[in-house]
Write a protein that holds these residues in place. Structure first.
Motif, PDB file in Angstrom:
ATOM      1  N   ARG A   1       0.842  -1.194   0.000  1.00  0.00           N
ATOM      2  CA  ARG A   1       0.000   0.000   0.000  1.00  0.00           C
ATOM      3  C   ARG A   1       0.874   1.239   0.000  1.00  0.00           C
ATOM      4  NH1 ARG A   1      -4.931  -1.228   4.268  1.00  0.00           N
ATOM      5  NH2 ARG A   1      -5.891  -2.870   3.019  1.00  0.00           N
ATOM      6  N   PHE A   2       0.382   2.276  -0.681  1.00  0.00           N
ATOM      7  CA  PHE A   2       1.088   3.551  -0.652  1.00  0.00           C
ATOM      8  C   PHE A   2       0.104   4.701  -0.729  1.00  0.00           C
ATOM      9  CE2 PHE A   2       1.208   1.800  -4.930  1.00  0.00           C
ATOM     10  CZ  PHE A   2       0.805   2.843  -5.750  1.00  0.00           C
ATOM     11  N   ALA A   3       0.545   5.839  -0.188  1.00  0.00           N
ATOM     12  CA  ALA A   3      -0.272   7.046  -0.169  1.00  0.00           C
ATOM     13  C   ALA A   3       0.391   8.104  -1.043  1.00  0.00           C
ATOM     14  CB  ALA A   3      -0.425   7.558   1.261  1.00  0.00           C
ATOM     15  N   VAL A   4      -0.435   8.766  -1.845  1.00  0.00           N
ATOM     16  CA  VAL A   4       0.032   9.856  -2.705  1.00  0.00           C
ATOM     17  C   VAL A   4      -1.024  10.961  -2.689  1.00  0.00           C
ATOM     18  CG1 VAL A   4       1.418   8.379  -4.221  1.00  0.00           C
ATOM     19  CG2 VAL A   4      -0.965   8.859  -4.811  1.00  0.00           C
ATOM     20  N   ASP A   5      -0.629  12.159  -3.058  1.00  0.00           N
ATOM     21  CA  ASP A   5      -1.586  13.258  -3.167  1.00  0.00           C
ATOM     22  C   ASP A   5      -2.732  12.811  -4.064  1.00  0.00           C
ATOM     23  OD1 ASP A   5      -2.836  15.674  -4.361  1.00  0.00           O
ATOM     24  OD2 ASP A   5      -1.295  16.749  -3.249  1.00  0.00           O
TER      25      ASP A   5
ATOM     26  N   VAL B   1      -4.999  -0.760  -7.302  1.00  0.00           N
ATOM     27  CA  VAL B   1      -6.358  -0.246  -7.197  1.00  0.00           C
ATOM     28  C   VAL B   1      -6.404   0.875  -6.165  1.00  0.00           C
ATOM     29  CG1 VAL B   1      -7.494  -2.398  -7.879  1.00  0.00           C
ATOM     30  CG2 VAL B   1      -7.043  -1.977  -5.483  1.00  0.00           C
ATOM     31  N   LEU B   2      -7.285   1.820  -6.415  1.00  0.00           N
ATOM     32  CA  LEU B   2      -7.527   2.920  -5.493  1.00  0.00           C
ATOM     33  C   LEU B   2      -8.434   2.397  -4.382  1.00  0.00           C
ATOM     34  CD1 LEU B   2      -7.268   5.988  -4.891  1.00  0.00           C
ATOM     35  CD2 LEU B   2      -9.329   6.293  -6.286  1.00  0.00           C
ATOM     36  N   LEU B   3      -7.909   2.331  -3.160  1.00  0.00           N
ATOM     37  CA  LEU B   3      -8.704   1.855  -2.032  1.00  0.00           C
ATOM     38  C   LEU B   3      -9.518   2.982  -1.412  1.00  0.00           C
ATOM     39  CD1 LEU B   3      -6.359  -0.580  -0.056  1.00  0.00           C
ATOM     40  CD2 LEU B   3      -8.137  -1.139  -1.714  1.00  0.00           C
ATOM     41  N   GLN B   4      -8.914   4.166  -1.326  1.00  0.00           N
ATOM     42  CA  GLN B   4      -9.600   5.323  -0.755  1.00  0.00           C
ATOM     43  C   GLN B   4      -9.165   6.577  -1.494  1.00  0.00           C
ATOM     44  OE1 GLN B   4      -8.999   5.731   3.473  1.00  0.00           O
ATOM     45  NE2 GLN B   4      -9.671   3.649   3.911  1.00  0.00           N
TER      46      GLN B   4
ATOM     47  N   ALA C   1      -4.553   9.935  -1.348  1.00  0.00           N
ATOM     48  CA  ALA C   1      -5.246   8.739  -1.820  1.00  0.00           C
ATOM     49  C   ALA C   1      -4.477   7.521  -1.329  1.00  0.00           C
ATOM     50  CB  ALA C   1      -5.313   8.737  -3.341  1.00  0.00           C
ATOM     51  N   LEU C   2      -5.207   6.457  -1.070  1.00  0.00           N
ATOM     52  CA  LEU C   2      -4.595   5.191  -0.668  1.00  0.00           C
ATOM     53  C   LEU C   2      -4.722   4.203  -1.816  1.00  0.00           C
ATOM     54  CD1 LEU C   2      -3.290   3.310   1.408  1.00  0.00           C
ATOM     55  CD2 LEU C   2      -5.603   2.763   2.217  1.00  0.00           C
ATOM     56  N   ILE C   3      -3.589   3.669  -2.231  1.00  0.00           N
ATOM     57  CA  ILE C   3      -3.540   2.728  -3.359  1.00  0.00           C
ATOM     58  C   ILE C   3      -2.908   1.432  -2.878  1.00  0.00           C
ATOM     59  CG2 ILE C   3      -2.573   2.334  -5.663  1.00  0.00           C
ATOM     60  CD1 ILE C   3      -2.602   5.469  -5.939  1.00  0.00           C
ATOM     61  N   GLU C   4      -3.423   0.312  -3.397  1.00  0.00           N
ATOM     62  CA  GLU C   4      -2.867  -0.994  -3.049  1.00  0.00           C
ATOM     63  C   GLU C   4      -2.438  -1.730  -4.312  1.00  0.00           C
ATOM     64  OE1 GLU C   4      -4.053  -3.952   0.282  1.00  0.00           O
ATOM     65  OE2 GLU C   4      -5.292  -4.452  -1.481  1.00  0.00           O
ATOM     66  N   LEU C   5      -1.211  -2.190  -4.302  1.00  0.00           N
ATOM     67  CA  LEU C   5      -0.666  -2.985  -5.399  1.00  0.00           C
ATOM     68  C   LEU C   5      -0.698  -4.451  -4.992  1.00  0.00           C
ATOM     69  CD1 LEU C   5       1.206  -2.626  -8.153  1.00  0.00           C
ATOM     70  CD2 LEU C   5       2.948  -3.480  -6.584  1.00  0.00           C
ATOM     71  N   THR C   6      -1.351  -5.294  -5.795  1.00  0.00           N
ATOM     72  CA  THR C   6      -1.297  -6.733  -5.598  1.00  0.00           C
ATOM     73  C   THR C   6      -0.105  -7.246  -6.391  1.00  0.00           C
ATOM     74  OG1 THR C   6      -3.686  -6.882  -5.312  1.00  0.00           O
ATOM     75  CG2 THR C   6      -2.523  -8.914  -5.891  1.00  0.00           C
ATOM     76  N   VAL C   7       0.835  -7.828  -5.703  1.00  0.00           N
ATOM     77  CA  VAL C   7       2.094  -8.274  -6.313  1.00  0.00           C
ATOM     78  C   VAL C   7       1.841  -9.456  -7.236  1.00  0.00           C
ATOM     79  CG1 VAL C   7       4.392  -9.213  -5.836  1.00  0.00           C
ATOM     80  CG2 VAL C   7       3.417  -7.458  -4.323  1.00  0.00           C
ATOM     81  N   LYS C   8       2.350  -9.348  -8.468  1.00  0.00           N
ATOM     82  CA  LYS C   8       2.289 -10.458  -9.420  1.00  0.00           C
ATOM     83  C   LYS C   8       3.661 -11.097  -9.605  1.00  0.00           C
ATOM     84  CE  LYS C   8      -1.556  -8.760 -12.207  1.00  0.00           C
ATOM     85  NZ  LYS C   8      -1.959  -8.242 -13.515  1.00  0.00           N
ATOM     86  N   GLU C   9       4.701 -10.230  -9.563  1.00  0.00           N
ATOM     87  CA  GLU C   9       6.049 -10.729  -9.836  1.00  0.00           C
ATOM     88  C   GLU C   9       7.078  -9.834  -9.162  1.00  0.00           C
ATOM     89  OE1 GLU C   9       7.581 -12.147 -13.932  1.00  0.00           O
ATOM     90  OE2 GLU C   9       8.244 -10.061 -13.773  1.00  0.00           O
ATOM     91  N   VAL C  10       8.071 -10.468  -8.569  1.00  0.00           N
ATOM     92  CA  VAL C  10       9.208  -9.761  -7.979  1.00  0.00           C
ATOM     93  C   VAL C  10      10.446 -10.239  -8.712  1.00  0.00           C
ATOM     94  CG1 VAL C  10      10.540  -9.329  -5.879  1.00  0.00           C
ATOM     95  CG2 VAL C  10       8.049  -9.655  -5.742  1.00  0.00           C
TER      96      VAL C  10
END
Length: 151
Positions: A52-56, A89-92, A103-112
């Protein structure tokens, strides 16, 4: 020799993402369809498959991900450089209990993927410092990370 590829965060990356860490986020620009790279620091792994990460909330990042949700987080940790790709996806639209409009965004990891070039390692990870009031910065960082974890 090919670089290591994993379906989830390896433990050293998960551990690195439990504290503030400089990362870059790559998205596809919603207007030009060209790559767009941004530096972010309010980022945390909630488990081995979600970041999860937060950005303006007025950020180009939000608009880019709403049009094309595929994204890549690049992190330098564990003596290497990693590309973490996934679906965001934008969670909030507005993170609660934070004075900024984030805004709160969540990345579902597919590949590292370990993307460090052959025969080398990172000897010093990047450091950064906040250039405004250190007390205010620490307070805001604490509010944001707590809000991200509690969302």
């Amino acid at each position: 020799m090919s670089n290591q590829v994993e379906p989830t965060l390896i433990q050293p990356l998960f551990d690195s993402l439990q504290q503030q860490h400089f990362v870059t986020l790559s998205t596809i620009d919603f207007e030009t369809s060209a790559p767009n790279v941004s530096a972010i620091s309010w980022v945390t792994a909630t488990d081995h498959t979600h970041i999860r990460f937060a950005v303006d909330n007025r950020s180009r990042i939000v608009k880019n991900l709403q049009k094309q949700p595929d994204a890549v987080i690049n992190i330098i940790a564990n003596e290497s450089c990693y590309s973490i790709s996934g679906h965001a996806v934008l969670l909030q639209e507005r993170l609660a209990n934070v004075p900024l409009k984030l805004a709160l965004i969540e990345l579902t990891v597919k590949e590292v993927r370990d993307v460090m070039f052959y025969g080398s390692k990172i000897s010093t990870e990047p450091n950064y410092e906040k250039t405004y009031d250190p007390v205010a910065a620490a307070k805001l960082d604490k509010q944001v990370i707590e809000a991200v974890h509690n969302a």
